[in-house]
Design an enzyme around this catalytic site. Structure first.
Site, PDB file in Angstrom:
ATOM      1  N   ASP A 162      -2.780  36.840 -12.691  1.00  0.00           N
ATOM      2  CA  ASP A 162      -4.030  37.178 -12.005  1.00  0.00           C
ATOM      3  C   ASP A 162      -4.091  38.706 -11.953  1.00  0.00           C
ATOM      4  OD1 ASP A 162      -6.197  37.070 -10.000  1.00  0.00           O
ATOM      5  OD2 ASP A 162      -4.629  37.684  -8.591  1.00  0.00           O
ATOM      6  N   ASP A 174      -6.643  40.966  -9.522  1.00  0.00           N
ATOM      7  CA  ASP A 174      -6.909  41.585  -8.219  1.00  0.00           C
ATOM      8  C   ASP A 174      -5.985  41.044  -7.127  1.00  0.00           C
ATOM      9  OD1 ASP A 174     -10.120  41.401  -9.445  1.00  0.00           O
ATOM     10  OD2 ASP A 174      -9.184  43.312  -8.944  1.00  0.00           O
TER      11      ASP A 174
END
Ligand code: XBP
Ligand code: MG
Length: 238
Positions: free
Chosen positions: A17, A19
């Site tokens: 991922d 953020d």
């Protein structure tokens, strides 16, 4: 602090991922970019860090703006084409965010570079599965990785490439399809409950690194939960 120790051997790919995982982008990157865009459009919307923490439950910047308008500023929905306005607002926000990242304002989180370099040395394939806009990924990787670091990632799945954003599994399923791998052979690295729901729904064992916005969330089903990646030995996942 590792909540419990759990590794995973013989993984073929690590899917990161962005953020909150690769970098703490939300409070110092996305939030001021949203507020700068609102100001440039003459809107008196200014999101506080506390309100933004609530709005982060909605993934996707355009979706987050629409959610805020419906909940806190419904008059704007009388605008003849509010969807186009939200799209234009989000485009301005993305410009502001990319500029801030390009200035080097958002460093990688602790342990991220070491994990990437360990995986590469072990021949593990690297990929990204994120809700954020593709241009934001490019800007962050260019600003925070060594020269050519963006090429370390074989597949980058980002933003509107899939119809349904996290917590739906779409983005992880898209990345797995591009890699041609089964989920059980891969590891997802996430920071949030929405991200974990997405990766688990795609069948991926998941390592969680919490941050100030996600610390109290529900990470049931995660392989392991730690504060930062520098508290693990990446070799445990090779
Ligand atoms: C987090 C998100 C994104 C960012 C804002 O993505 O939900 O919407 O908050 O970026 P992830 P955009 O944790 O999956 O990396 O404004 O480009 O959506
Ligand atoms: Mg995240």
């Amino acid at each position: 602090m590792a909540f419990y120790s759990g590794g995973m051997k013989n993984t073929l790919a690590w899917i990161f991922d962005v953020d909150g995982t690769l970098a703490d982008t939300e409070k110092d990157g996305h939030l001021p970019a949203f507020n700068a865009a609102f100001e440039s459009f003459g809107l008196n919307w200014q999101w506080s860090p506390e309100l933004y923490g609530e709005l982060l439950a909605v993934t996707g910047g355009k979706e987050r703006i629409a959610f805020y308008a419906e909940r806190y500023a419904p008059d704007i929905l009388k605008h003849p084409d509010s969807a186009s306005l939200f799209k234009a607002l989000h485009e301005e926000k993305t410009k502001c965010y990319i500029q801030k990242v390009a200035e080097g304002a958002i460093p990688l989180r602790p342990g991220v570079l070491k994990m990437l370099e360990t995986g590469r040395a072990a021949g593990i394939r690297l990929a990204i599965a994120t809700t954020t806009t593709p241009e934001n990924v490019t800007a962050l990787l260019k600003a925070s990785l060594p020269e050519g670091g963006i090429d370390w990632f074989e597949v980058v799945g980002a933003g509107d490439i899939v119809p349904n954003k996290k917590p739906a599994p779409d983005i992880y399923l898209w990345v797995l399809d591009q890699l041609g791998l089964e989920p059980a052979a891969c590891l997802a690295i996430e920071d949030s409950e929405n991200g974990l729901k997405s990766s688990l729904a795609a069948g991926l064992p998941t390592l969680i690194t919490v941050n100030e916005y996600t610390r109290g969330q529900d990470f049931k089903g995660a392989l392991r939960v730690v504060d930062t990646l520098d508290s693990i030995n990446p070799q445990q996942f090779c």
